[in-house]
Design an enzyme around this catalytic site. Structure first.
Site, PDB file in Angstrom:
ATOM      1  CD  GLU A 157      -3.091  -1.026   0.360  1.00 32.07           C
ATOM      2  OE1 GLU A 157      -3.110  -0.108  -0.474  1.00 32.07           O
ATOM      3  OE2 GLU A 157      -3.993  -1.876   0.447  1.00 32.07           O
ATOM      4  NE  ARG A 205      -3.833   2.774  -0.717  1.00 33.96           N
ATOM      5  CZ  ARG A 205      -5.066   2.693  -0.229  1.00 33.96           C
ATOM      6  NH1 ARG A 205      -5.698   3.769   0.159  1.00 33.96           N
ATOM      7  NH2 ARG A 205      -5.673   1.526  -0.110  1.00 33.96           N
ATOM      8  CG  ASP A 259      -6.263  -7.310  -6.943  1.00 34.59           C
ATOM      9  OD1 ASP A 259      -5.187  -7.656  -6.433  1.00 34.59           O
ATOM     10  OD2 ASP A 259      -7.006  -6.456  -6.431  1.00 34.59           O
ATOM     11  CD  GLU A 301     -11.036  -1.884  -7.819  1.00 38.16           C
ATOM     12  OE1 GLU A 301     -12.183  -1.571  -7.425  1.00 38.16           O
ATOM     13  OE2 GLU A 301     -10.014  -1.717  -7.125  1.00 38.16           O
TER      14      GLU A 301
HETATM   15  C1  DMJ Z   1      -6.476   0.545  -4.648  1.00 42.48           C
HETATM   16  O1  DMJ Z   1      -5.601   0.803  -3.611  1.00 42.48           O
HETATM   17  C2  DMJ Z   1      -5.787  -0.147  -5.782  1.00 42.48           C
HETATM   18  O2  DMJ Z   1      -6.565  -0.036  -6.932  1.00 42.48           O
HETATM   19  C3  DMJ Z   1      -5.500  -1.594  -5.488  1.00 42.48           C
HETATM   20  O3  DMJ Z   1      -4.969  -2.267  -6.587  1.00 42.48           O
HETATM   21  C4  DMJ Z   1      -6.772  -2.292  -5.088  1.00 42.48           C
HETATM   22  N1  DMJ Z   1      -7.434  -1.622  -4.037  1.00 42.48           N
HETATM   23  C5  DMJ Z   1      -7.647  -0.198  -4.123  1.00 42.48           C
HETATM   24  C6  DMJ Z   1      -8.921   0.208  -4.817  1.00 42.48           C
HETATM   25  O4  DMJ Z   1      -9.961  -0.639  -4.719  1.00 42.48           O
END
Ligand code: DMJ
Length: 687
Positions: free
Chosen positions: A248, A252, A392, A566
């Site tokens: 994260e 981010r 994912d 998404e």
């Molecule tokens: C975001 O931090 C990113 O897109 C991550 O890949 C998945 N989760 C969140 C949004 O849902």
């Protein structure tokens, strides 16, 4: 649940709205008449405001659905994207994944003022119950969706997309102003309570500010950007004696700083003229990355789930037997490779690609990887396969790594293609009656049963398939390329079908917003994509034949909405690549519903909600940083001219932070590993 009063109408009603409020408070028939009158007045006001926006933008009259080539924003973008070619210049403590219901929960000048007035006025419409005038809930009137904010009714011909994107900017500004006023500097923002919380002391991590920097740039919000930059310059530091989530923090914070550095270099008027801190964002990025490097000091090279930023000490996960999530370990590569390119430092590159090698050497069947991996030995934990949480972005970063280095690393295309083949073979099923294409899970491995569950997170996939098919070109351009054929056309059809499934996940609920997880009814035995290719029968465009809704189940524990990006992310790719305006219309409808149902009172901004099956949905009192970084950015890009962030010249990281594609050989970087060959059954051939 809190009572709804969008835009602070009860406490400090703007004068134009006082009349609406009193009208709404009259008894039944009187109120009904007053409301209708008020609505007419509001509708005129909105029309006037919309016209003014248009007038302010246009030096001469253009058809309303043609991009405006003469406004300031457009000039700004043209300037930028003309420069793109080559682009030579050289925590949180939680995992953001579904938790099955247990997750923790000014006024401006000119055009902007008019936009805000229009939003406020339409907030008033909501407040007085406009939706009920048509006798149906959720903005559905006479079987047609109605719209709440400037830009017109969905499905209407001659839509003014420029006005619609201005509405997105207004929603962003409302969110930003709420945060600036009530939560400034905090990593978490609670827009209802109008307070925040640090995730690391002192002064936090910049979670919301850094994640939003590039959206401020893309929207050309220079005043707000100045404030954010000052905070980064004076307050942000990563000397935190606390463990933060490696992934994260990378996607981010590192991603946010790197894209801010990139766009600051690329966009005119963004970098302060007198800046002697011109490398502010890059310096912060390097400082952070050097601390994150400790996470890669594991015996296998697979990063530890967490890292103490002050000491650089990696920590295994507190859960999951100490294993890292596979998606997390393999979604750091775009960031570190771009940083390697910018700095010329090979260790960022090497650490990033080592993870890919270790993962691939496990020899996962058909390119589908289990969702946990041990950092000490580098082997998988369990057999659970899914493209939702924890799986994912492994798949997302395969194709994006290939594109980032201008197709110089075919190993990642190979892995992407193999995994797409695996998805088609093992995970794609059809819903029982409407034949929606379902991207299911295999919780007990590929030999186990098909579990027809789709996390909202999975909806990144249709857009990513389309991106993989054309590499970011439009379909029209891609069809002229050598090697184009039936396989590519089939993949685009698959992307369209999955996109439709994701849209159904929104439309199935009365709020028009998707839950965190949707289950599907399957036939018994399931009908699978590998056996037959079916076209979905569900007609999403009419409310008359909504029999398709019976194929979708949203359980109470899964019915929250966390403002996730998404689906609009995929709509953005689908629009850019296919040019089919349907995807823009779907996006507008989604945006409309976010505004309608997630706005909070007293100018706090927007919130996650607890139940998309209840109208209005109870609020959750949390604004995710990706609401600003991703969701609103993708809406804005969806309604923008295609030249803004041209898809064939950039890659967006998984947090929607754009990086340029680059020629890695200029800095002497190349792939430092090779896949172990597989036999015809897909097993590793070990020498
Ligand atoms: C975001 O931090 C990113 O897109 C991550 O890949 C998945 N989760 C969140 C949004 O849902």
């Amino acid at each position: 649940m809190y009572s709804r009063d969008p835009f602070n109408l009860r406490k400090a009603p703007p004068s134009a709205l006082t009349y609406l409020q009193s009208a709404a408070s009259h008894a039944s028939t009187v109120a009904q008449r007053a409301t209708e009158k008020a609505a007419e007045a509001v509708s005129e006001t909105v029309q006037a405001a919309t016209d003014k926006v248009k007038d302010a933008d246009m030096s001469f009259k253009l058809p309303s659905n043609v991009p405006n080539f003469d406004n300031a924003q457009r000039r700004f973008e043209d300037h930028v994207w003309n420069k793109f070619s080559g682009n030579e210049k050289e925590l949180p403590m939680y995992k953001d994944k579904p938790t099955y219901g247990t997750r923790r929960g000014g006024w401006f000048s000119g055009k902007r003022r008019i936009g805000i007035i229009a939003l406020v006025v339409l907030g008033a419409l909501y407040w007085i119950g406009w939706s009920n005038r048509g006798g149906s809930e959720g903005g559905v009137k006479d079987g047609k969706k109605t719209s709440w904010i400037p830009g017109g009714q969905t499905g209407k011909k001659g839509v003014d997309w420029n006005t619609r994107r201005e509405s997105v900017k207004d929603a962003f500004l409302l969110s930003w102003k709420g945060y600036e006023e009530h939560g400034w500097g905090y990593d978490e923002y609670h827009p209802v309570a109008r307070t925040g919380r640090f995730m690391a002391e002192p002064n936090g991590m910049g979670w919301i500010i850094v994640d939003a920097l590039d959206t401020l740039m893309v929207m050309n919000l220079t005043k707000e950007l100045k404030h954010a930059r000052e905070w980064v310059s004076t307050t942000l530091n990563y000397e935190k004696n606390q463990d933060v989530n490696t992934f994260e923090t990378t996607i981010r914070m590192l991603g946010g700083l790197l894209s801010a550095h990139y766009l600051q270099e690329a966009l005119p008027g963004i970098k302060p003229e007198n800046a002697n801190d011109e490398d502010l964002f890059l310096e912060k990025a390097v400082d952070l990355a050097d601390r994150l490097m400790g996470a890669f000091e594991s015996p296998s090279g697979v990063p530890w789930a967490s890292i103490i930023l002050k000491t650089g000490e990696g920590k295994p996960s507190h859960a999951d037997g100490g294993a890292s999530s596979t998606a997390e370990a393999t979604t750091l590569q775009l960031e570190l490779k771009y940083l390697a390119y910018l700095t010329g430092e090979p260790h960022y590159w090497e650490k990033a690609e080592k993870v890919m090698e270790v993962i691939d050497n496990n020899g996962a069947k058909d390119g589908l990887v289990p969702i946990f991996v041990y950092a000490d030995k580098g082997n998988f934990r369990g057999e659970e396969i899914r493209l939702g949480s924890r799986g994912d972005s492994y798949y997302e970063y395969l194709i994006k790594q290939y594109l980032q280095t201008q197709k110089q690393e075919p190993v990642y295309l190979d892995m992407w293609n193999e995994s797409l083949g695996g998805v088609k073979k093992h995970l794609l099923a059809y819903s029982r009656d409407a034949h929606f294409t379902v991207l299911a899970e295999r919780p007990s491995g590929l030999g186990g049963h098909v579990h027809p569950k789709m996390d909202h997170l999975v909806c990144f996939y249709p857009g990513t398939i389309a991106l993989g098919v054309t590499g970011g070109l439009t379909v029209a351009e891609a069809r002229k390329q050598p090697g184009w054929g039936k396989a590519q056309e089939d993949d685009l059809i698959l992307a369209r079908e999955l996109m439709k499934t994701c849209m159904a996940m929104y439309r199935v609920n009365p709020t028009g917003l998707a839950g965190e997880i949707t289950h599907f009814e399957l036939a018994d035995p399931p009908r699978m994509y590998r056996q037959e290719v079916l076209q979905s029968k569900g007609n999403l465009e009419t409310d008359e034949d909504a029999g398709w809704k019976k194929d979708l189940i949203v359980k109470p524990a899964d019915s929250h909405n966390l403002q996730r990006p998404e689906t609009v992310e995929s709509l953005f790719y689908m629009w850019r690549i296919t040019g089919d305006e349907l995807y823009r219309e779907w996006g507008w409808e989604m945006f409309d519903n976010f505004v309608k149902y997630t706005i909070v009172e007293n100018g706090g901004g927007f919130t996650s909600v607890n139940d998309v099956k209840t109208v209005p949905p109870p609020g959750r009192d949390n604004m995710e940083s990706f609401w600003l970084a991703e969701t609103l950015k993708y809406f804005y890009l969806l309604f923008s001219p295609n030249e803004l962030l041209p898809l064939d010249q950039i890659v967006l990281n998984t947090e929607a932070h754009p990086f340029p594609r680059f020629d890695a050989s200029k800095k002497r970087f190349k792939t430092g590993w090779k896949r172990i060959p597989r036999d015809e059954k897909g097993d590793l051939i070990k020498s």
